[in-house]
Design a protein around this motif. Sequence first.
Motif, mmCIF file in Angstrom:
data_model
loop_
_atom_site.group_PDB
_atom_site.id
_atom_site.type_symbol
_atom_site.label_atom_id
_atom_site.label_comp_id
_atom_site.label_asym_id
_atom_site.label_seq_id
_atom_site.Cartn_x
_atom_site.Cartn_y
_atom_site.Cartn_z
ATOM 1 N N UNK A 172 0.848 -1.181 0.000
ATOM 2 C CA UNK A 172 0.000 0.000 0.000
ATOM 3 C C UNK A 172 0.890 1.239 0.000
ATOM 4 N N UNK A 173 0.404 2.320 -0.611
ATOM 5 C CA UNK A 173 1.192 3.545 -0.661
ATOM 6 C C UNK A 173 0.253 4.737 -0.733
ATOM 7 N N UNK A 174 0.805 5.918 -0.539
ATOM 8 C CA UNK A 174 0.009 7.139 -0.581
ATOM 9 C C UNK A 174 0.679 8.161 -1.471
ATOM 10 N N UNK A 175 -0.140 8.883 -2.228
ATOM 11 C CA UNK A 175 0.307 10.037 -2.998
ATOM 12 C C UNK A 175 -0.536 11.213 -2.525
ATOM 13 N N UNK A 176 -0.039 11.907 -1.514
ATOM 14 C CA UNK A 176 -0.854 12.930 -0.876
ATOM 15 C C UNK A 176 -2.016 12.260 -0.167
ATOM 16 N N UNK A 177 -3.248 12.628 -0.544
ATOM 17 C CA UNK A 177 -4.436 12.025 0.057
ATOM 18 C C UNK A 177 -4.877 10.759 -0.670
ATOM 19 N N UNK A 178 -4.223 10.461 -1.788
ATOM 20 C CA UNK A 178 -4.632 9.312 -2.615
ATOM 21 C C UNK A 178 -3.993 8.036 -2.084
ATOM 22 N N UNK A 179 -4.819 7.054 -1.753
ATOM 23 C CA UNK A 179 -4.325 5.765 -1.258
ATOM 24 C C UNK A 179 -4.295 4.766 -2.401
ATOM 25 N N UNK A 180 -3.142 4.169 -2.618
ATOM 26 C CA UNK A 180 -2.995 3.210 -3.693
ATOM 27 C C UNK A 180 -2.554 1.843 -3.199
ATOM 28 N N UNK A 181 -2.743 0.850 -4.042
ATOM 29 C CA UNK A 181 -2.317 -0.515 -3.749
ATOM 30 C C UNK A 181 -1.556 -1.052 -4.953
ATOM 31 N N UNK A 182 -0.360 -1.553 -4.718
ATOM 32 C CA UNK A 182 0.470 -2.149 -5.760
ATOM 33 C C UNK A 182 0.231 -3.656 -5.761
ATOM 34 N N UNK A 183 -0.059 -4.199 -6.934
ATOM 35 C CA UNK A 183 -0.347 -5.632 -7.053
ATOM 36 C C UNK A 183 0.526 -6.258 -8.133
ATOM 37 N N UNK A 184 0.777 -7.552 -7.976
ATOM 38 C CA UNK A 184 1.575 -8.297 -8.960
ATOM 39 C C UNK A 184 0.854 -9.590 -9.298
ATOM 40 N N UNK A 185 0.915 -9.958 -10.564
ATOM 41 C CA UNK A 185 0.420 -11.272 -10.966
ATOM 42 C C UNK A 185 1.562 -12.082 -11.552
ATOM 43 N N UNK A 186 2.060 -13.091 -10.826
ATOM 44 C CA UNK A 186 3.075 -13.977 -11.423
ATOM 45 C C UNK A 186 2.425 -14.784 -12.543
ATOM 46 N N UNK A 187 3.109 -14.872 -13.650
ATOM 47 C CA UNK A 187 2.596 -15.672 -14.764
ATOM 48 C C UNK A 187 3.071 -17.096 -14.540
ATOM 49 N N UNK A 188 2.134 -18.001 -14.240
ATOM 50 C CA UNK A 188 2.440 -19.335 -13.732
ATOM 51 C C UNK A 188 3.336 -20.104 -14.666
ATOM 52 N N UNK A 189 4.269 -20.849 -14.064
ATOM 53 C CA UNK A 189 5.226 -21.641 -14.835
ATOM 54 C C UNK A 189 4.522 -22.681 -15.691
ATOM 55 N N UNK A 190 3.464 -23.310 -15.098
ATOM 56 C CA UNK A 190 2.791 -24.353 -15.867
ATOM 57 C C UNK A 190 2.073 -23.768 -17.066
ATOM 58 N N UNK A 191 1.595 -22.500 -16.966
ATOM 59 C CA UNK A 191 0.955 -21.861 -18.107
ATOM 60 C C UNK A 191 1.992 -21.513 -19.161
ATOM 61 N N UNK A 192 3.188 -21.116 -18.707
ATOM 62 C CA UNK A 192 4.234 -20.729 -19.655
ATOM 63 C C UNK A 192 4.666 -21.907 -20.516
ATOM 64 N N UNK A 193 4.635 -23.104 -19.925
ATOM 65 C CA UNK A 193 5.090 -24.269 -20.675
ATOM 66 C C UNK A 193 4.169 -24.580 -21.850
ATOM 67 N N UNK A 194 2.877 -24.187 -21.714
ATOM 68 C CA UNK A 194 1.931 -24.493 -22.786
ATOM 69 C C UNK A 194 1.564 -23.269 -23.607
ATOM 70 N N UNK A 195 2.101 -22.111 -23.243
ATOM 71 C CA UNK A 195 1.757 -20.900 -23.983
ATOM 72 C C UNK A 195 2.348 -20.943 -25.381
ATOM 73 N N UNK A 196 1.638 -20.441 -26.385
ATOM 74 C CA UNK A 196 2.180 -20.426 -27.744
ATOM 75 C C UNK A 196 3.398 -19.523 -27.827
ATOM 76 N N UNK A 197 4.379 -19.946 -28.569
ATOM 77 C CA UNK A 197 5.598 -19.168 -28.700
ATOM 78 C C UNK A 197 5.386 -17.970 -29.613
ATOM 79 N N UNK A 198 6.033 -16.887 -29.279
ATOM 80 C CA UNK A 198 5.980 -15.702 -30.127
ATOM 81 C C UNK A 198 6.782 -15.954 -31.388
ATOM 82 N N UNK A 199 6.311 -15.496 -32.542
ATOM 83 C CA UNK A 199 7.070 -15.710 -33.774
ATOM 84 C C UNK A 199 8.368 -14.913 -33.808
ATOM 85 N N UNK A 200 8.503 -13.912 -32.953
ATOM 86 C CA UNK A 200 9.692 -13.067 -33.000
ATOM 87 C C UNK A 200 10.550 -13.171 -31.758
ATOM 88 N N UNK A 201 9.955 -13.597 -30.619
ATOM 89 C CA UNK A 201 10.702 -13.626 -29.373
ATOM 90 C C UNK A 201 10.796 -15.045 -28.860
#
Length: 334
Positions: A172-201
């Motif tokens: 959690x953080x504040x910018x003056x009176x504004x209260x914010x929340x920082x969130x992260x979504x890990x991209x699951x390893x098991x999903x990465x193994x089946x994700x389609x490969x990028x044609x360029x990367x």
Amino acid sequence: MIASPPESLDTITGPYGEASIERATAADLPEVLALFDEAVAWLVGRGQAAQWGTVPFSQLPGAHTRFKQWLQVGALYVARVGGSIVGTVALSDTPPQYAARFFDGFPSTAFYLEAFATRRSMSGQGIGRDILAWADRYGMEQGKTSIWLDCWAGKPALPNYYQAAGYIPQQEFSLGEWRGLLLEKPLAAEEQETAPESPTTPASPARSAQEVYDSRCLRFATQRDEISRRWNAIANLRLGAFVVGAVSLGVGLFQDNGPLKIVGLVVLVAFFVLVRYHSVLGKQRQRYDELYNINNEARLRNARHWADLPLRHAIRPDHTDPYAYDLDIFGRAS
């Protein structure tokens, strides 16, 4: 010369029909801004004006500038149904300036989701959820291992929405009176193994669960220790402020010295400000310590290091208990 239509990166389907995900162009800017104007009005109507304010995006010069920057680097994407934009999302390689202070160098393996909105007429049809799911897939195609974002934390609706999509609150953080929340979504390893490969990367190697927990433990421990250093420094500073303020005020009253009384009062006010800040740091330190402990226990469980898990009670099964002792019902892994 007739401009060619934008290239479709992907399609998503749902009750709203079939939507084409495309990289936005300059011609899309007015419609994208209108989408955010709708979102501002909707948030204001729900009592959540603190998220983006009350002024429509189309009337904010700064918004035009920021969206044009995303367009220039190809970080803005739109979802179209029947030729109309029904959703948009910005995925940046760097965090916004106000959030950069939370990272010791933003990881090159992450996206920062900076802007996200859907057309209100599509409400309840899952278009927002599907755009976020597409962002996950696209991130994995680009070799990303996580997506970060922040939102207003003044009411639980927005944090709950992102947590339901798999995002984990980090700070959690504040910018003056504004209260914010920082969130992260890990991209699951098991999903990465089946994700389609990028044609360029080329696809990046997937991280194991143990590596994810190890990375989190290191990050949370580092953040906890950094806040602990600040907490200790503020503790010494507030003690010094109290002593100086009390002595100055006392001597000033005793000698009827006006300037010294003013100094004492100012320093005591600073002391109370430091007390408040010290309390905030204490809560942040406690939060990071809890996040570290949660992920450290998950790491130990994943590695099957049962003996290293905390024993939360001293109850032990009686030798006549009908349940098998080796099930460890009352033990560290229970």
